[in-house]
Design a protein around this motif. Structure first.
Motif, PDB file in Angstrom:
ATOM      1  N   ASP A  45       8.980  -2.946   1.465  1.00 42.84           N
ATOM      2  CA  ASP A  45       8.155  -2.128   0.555  1.00 42.84           C
ATOM      3  C   ASP A  45       7.643  -0.894   1.292  1.00 42.84           C
ATOM      4  O   ASP A  45       7.628   0.218   0.755  1.00 42.84           O
ATOM      5  N   ILE A  84     -14.583  -8.406   1.876  1.00 44.23           N
ATOM      6  CA  ILE A  84     -15.639  -8.839   0.966  1.00 44.23           C
ATOM      7  C   ILE A  84     -15.512 -10.358   0.842  1.00 44.23           C
ATOM      8  O   ILE A  84     -14.409 -10.885   0.720  1.00 44.23           O
ATOM      9  N   ASP A 110      -7.380  -8.403   5.664  1.00 43.79           N
ATOM     10  CA  ASP A 110      -6.498  -9.576   5.572  1.00 43.79           C
ATOM     11  C   ASP A 110      -5.005  -9.214   5.582  1.00 43.79           C
ATOM     12  O   ASP A 110      -4.166 -10.080   5.808  1.00 43.79           O
ATOM     13  N   GLN A 156       7.559  -7.349   2.169  1.00 41.72           N
ATOM     14  CA  GLN A 156       6.471  -6.371   2.301  1.00 41.72           C
ATOM     15  C   GLN A 156       6.848  -5.277   3.305  1.00 41.72           C
ATOM     16  O   GLN A 156       6.544  -4.100   3.095  1.00 41.72           O
ATOM     17  N   MET A 168     -13.296 -13.126  -0.465  1.00 43.76           N
ATOM     18  CA  MET A 168     -13.176 -13.156  -1.918  1.00 43.76           C
ATOM     19  C   MET A 168     -11.691 -13.114  -2.255  1.00 43.76           C
ATOM     20  O   MET A 168     -10.953 -12.291  -1.717  1.00 43.76           O
ATOM     21  N   GLY A 207      -6.945  -3.895   3.079  1.00 48.33           N
ATOM     22  CA  GLY A 207      -8.092  -4.627   3.626  1.00 48.33           C
ATOM     23  C   GLY A 207      -7.665  -5.359   4.893  1.00 48.33           C
ATOM     24  O   GLY A 207      -6.480  -5.471   5.211  1.00 48.33           O
ATOM     25  N   TYR A 210       8.119 -13.590   2.319  1.00 49.17           N
ATOM     26  CA  TYR A 210       7.276 -12.573   1.687  1.00 49.17           C
ATOM     27  C   TYR A 210       6.917 -11.400   2.618  1.00 49.17           C
ATOM     28  O   TYR A 210       7.045 -10.241   2.225  1.00 49.17           O
ATOM     29  N   GLN A 217      -1.125  -7.362  -5.657  1.00 51.77           N
ATOM     30  CA  GLN A 217      -0.384  -8.330  -6.463  1.00 51.77           C
ATOM     31  C   GLN A 217      -0.957  -8.466  -7.876  1.00 51.77           C
ATOM     32  O   GLN A 217      -2.172  -8.593  -8.045  1.00 51.77           O
ATOM     33  N   GLY A 252     -13.054  -7.388  -4.054  1.00 53.79           N
ATOM     34  CA  GLY A 252     -12.425  -7.198  -2.737  1.00 53.79           C
ATOM     35  C   GLY A 252     -11.246  -6.234  -2.827  1.00 53.79           C
ATOM     36  O   GLY A 252     -11.097  -5.345  -1.988  1.00 53.79           O
ATOM     37  N   ASN A 253     -10.427  -6.384  -3.871  1.00 57.39           N
ATOM     38  CA  ASN A 253      -9.309  -5.454  -4.089  1.00 57.39           C
ATOM     39  C   ASN A 253      -9.838  -4.031  -4.297  1.00 57.39           C
ATOM     40  O   ASN A 253      -9.261  -3.064  -3.807  1.00 57.39           O
TER      41      ASN A 253
HETATM   42  P1  TYM Z   1      -3.402  -8.574  -2.319  1.00 57.18           P
HETATM   43  O1  TYM Z   1      -2.856  -8.405  -3.683  1.00 57.18           O
HETATM   44  O2  TYM Z   1      -3.837  -9.917  -1.875  1.00 57.18           O
HETATM   45  O3  TYM Z   1      -4.623  -7.604  -2.119  1.00 57.18           O
HETATM   46  C1  TYM Z   1      -4.588  -6.227  -2.494  1.00 57.18           C
HETATM   47  C2  TYM Z   1      -5.483  -5.410  -1.571  1.00 57.18           C
HETATM   48  O4  TYM Z   1      -6.831  -5.882  -1.622  1.00 57.18           O
HETATM   49  C3  TYM Z   1      -7.304  -6.178  -0.314  1.00 57.18           C
HETATM   50  N1  TYM Z   1      -8.205  -7.340  -0.383  1.00 57.18           N
HETATM   51  C4  TYM Z   1      -9.457  -7.358   0.114  1.00 57.18           C
HETATM   52  N2  TYM Z   1     -10.174  -6.419   0.750  1.00 57.18           N
HETATM   53  C5  TYM Z   1     -11.438  -6.743   1.102  1.00 57.18           C
HETATM   54  N3  TYM Z   1     -11.994  -7.965   0.854  1.00 57.18           N
HETATM   55  C6  TYM Z   1     -11.311  -8.920   0.224  1.00 57.18           C
HETATM   56  N4  TYM Z   1     -11.879 -10.103  -0.029  1.00 57.18           N
HETATM   57  C7  TYM Z   1      -9.965  -8.647  -0.177  1.00 57.18           C
HETATM   58  N5  TYM Z   1      -9.003  -9.364  -0.828  1.00 57.18           N
HETATM   59  C8  TYM Z   1      -7.941  -8.549  -0.953  1.00 57.18           C
HETATM   60  C9  TYM Z   1      -6.052  -6.507   0.486  1.00 57.18           C
HETATM   61  O5  TYM Z   1      -6.262  -6.334   1.873  1.00 57.18           O
HETATM   62  C10 TYM Z   1      -5.060  -5.522  -0.088  1.00 57.18           C
HETATM   63  O6  TYM Z   1      -5.187  -4.254   0.523  1.00 57.18           O
HETATM   64  N6  TYM Z   1       0.793  -8.534   0.384  1.00 57.18           N
HETATM   65  C11 TYM Z   1      -0.170  -7.688  -0.305  1.00 57.18           C
HETATM   66  C12 TYM Z   1       0.476  -6.851  -1.381  1.00 57.18           C
HETATM   67  C13 TYM Z   1       1.588  -5.998  -0.869  1.00 57.18           C
HETATM   68  C14 TYM Z   1       1.441  -4.804  -0.098  1.00 57.18           C
HETATM   69  C15 TYM Z   1       2.779  -4.359   0.118  1.00 57.18           C
HETATM   70  C16 TYM Z   1       0.356  -4.108   0.421  1.00 57.18           C
HETATM   71  C17 TYM Z   1       2.906  -6.201  -1.079  1.00 57.18           C
HETATM   72  N7  TYM Z   1       3.620  -5.221  -0.484  1.00 57.18           N
HETATM   73  C18 TYM Z   1       3.014  -3.204   0.862  1.00 57.18           C
HETATM   74  C19 TYM Z   1       0.603  -2.957   1.158  1.00 57.18           C
HETATM   75  C20 TYM Z   1       1.936  -2.518   1.382  1.00 57.18           C
HETATM   76  C21 TYM Z   1      -1.198  -8.590  -0.974  1.00 57.18           C
HETATM   77  O7  TYM Z   1      -0.946  -9.721  -1.265  1.00 57.18           O
HETATM   78  O8  TYM Z   1      -2.380  -7.972  -1.253  1.00 57.18           O
END
Ligand code: TYM
Length: 332
Positions: free
Chosen positions: A135, A186, A149, A132, A196, A147, A128, A9, A18-19
């Motif tokens: 998507d 993370i 989550d 997804q 995070m 990740g 949402y 996002q 984390g991302n």
């Molecule tokens: P988003 O934007 O919250 O996070 C993007 C990616 O980062 C990973 N992530 C983490 N990994 C490890 N530790 C953390 N603290 C951490 N925080 C975030 C997430 O697991 C993710 O891989 N809904 C999704 C976006 C999305 C999407 C999709 C993903 C929309 N359509 C289709 C895959 C396929 C989201 O909000 O991720």
């Protein structure tokens, strides 16, 4: 070759560590051997209010961070969600396939709506995960690298794919979540039992890709550690130190046990100073390259337009098949 798809996002000025470790690092590796699609879910971002000018900036910044982090548009299809209208179109069909109870069980919805107050949360926050699912399923990927989550959302996509196939005949590939071993989760540096996240309670808990070297060093130095002095990996008793060790391990591709061994008899302070060096060495060049790419927004927009055209070719084919199977009258 097998296909993968994922997205992050664009809801902040910077991606966070984390991302980077939960997603981007793995995407960069995967583009070598997969047919890879990576997109920027701007339609997901507006499930909570975004300032319009800021959103536009953040989409470009996210794209620049994808590229600076190592995505190569010669290998990967990189695009913006709203440029491919098939996402919204298939999203509606996924919404109609989903049960209210099933949607209400999504933990991210429960967390986010609880924060806003159940009545204040927009309906988009509720639907949402169905967007997804669209998507993902539009591109018929074998795997979805995310990740920890995001695992539940990928599971929902699998269920919806199976349900559609059952009801209307074999249409969608049922994708696998691909969750990395190191970096899958993370934690916040100030609150090491919470993940995070951009909505962190304190900015000091969040390491951003766009932070200056000084900010990085300061945040790691002030990271919450634990009672006692021993450096060992113990998520329950020592979540703070364990998080630092996970980050160290994921960034250096070394096993946690080896790092623990190296720090025997040394203090938390040593670990922090050296970890800060590791983080700066990795993130500094990505930040600088991002700034460089942002100097030419027209060039970025052109790359994204090319990506969108490639994505539409695939998405359009899937959507046409779905419209036909559902029983929509042909438009011409
Ligand atoms: P988003 O934007 O919250 O996070 C993007 C990616 O980062 C990973 N992530 C983490 N990994 C490890 N530790 C953390 N603290 C951490 N925080 C975030 C997430 O697991 C993710 O891989 N809904 C999704 C976006 C999305 C999407 C999709 C993903 C929309 N359509 C289709 C895959 C396929 C989201 O909000 O991720």
């Amino acid at each position: 070759t097998e296909r993968v798809l994922s997205g992050m996002q664009p809801s902040a000025d910077s991606l966070h560590l984390g991302n980077y470790l939960g997603a981007l690092v793995n995407w960069v590796k995967m583009q070598e051997r997969y047919d890879a699609f990576f997109f920027i879910p701007d339609m997901h971002a507006i499930t909570v209010h975004q300032d319009p000018a800021e959103l536009r900036t953040r989409v470009r910044r996210t794209a620049a961070q994808y590229l600076a982090g190592g995505l190569d548009v010669e290998r990967s299809t990189v695009f913006v969600q709203s440029h491919v209208p098939e996402h919204a179109q298939l999203g509606w069909i996924m919404t109609c396939l989903t049960g209210m109870g099933e949607a209400a069980r999504m933990t991210q919805f429960k967390d986010k709506s609880a924060k806003q107050g159940a009545d204040a949360a927009g309906v988009g926050l509720f639907t949402y995960p169905m967007l997804q699912a669209a998507d993902i399923l539009l591109y018929q990927p074998h795997g979805v690298p995310v990740g920890q989550d995001q695992k539940q959302h990928v599971e929902l996509s699998r269920n919806l794919a199976q349900r559609f196939n059952h009801r209307y005949g074999e249409t969608f590939r049922v994708p696998q979540p691909l969750i990395p071993e190191a970096g899958a989760r993370i934690y916040d540096l100030q609150n090491p039992t919470a993940k995070m996240s951009k909505s962190a309670a304190s900015p000091a808990g969040l390491l951003n890709l766009m932070d200056t070297d000084k900010q990085i060093a300061k945040k790691i130095k002030s990271a919450v550690t634990d009672d006692g002095a021993e450096i060992r990996f113990d998520q329950a008793e020592k979540p703070g130190v364990s998080n630092l060790l996970s980050i160290y391990s994921a960034l250096t591709d070394r096993p946690v046990a080896e790092i623990v061994e190296e720090y025997q008899g040394r203090m938390y302070g040593h670990l922090k100073v050296e970890l800060a060096e590791v983080v700066v060495a990795k993130l500094g060049p990505i930040r600088d390259r991002t700034e460089e790419l942002l100097e030419d927004p027209a060039q970025l927009d052109a790359l994204l337009a090319t990506g969108a055209a490639k994505a539409r070719a695939v998405a359009g084919e899937t959507l046409a098949e779905v419209y036909d199977k559902v029983g929509f009258l042909p438009a011409s």
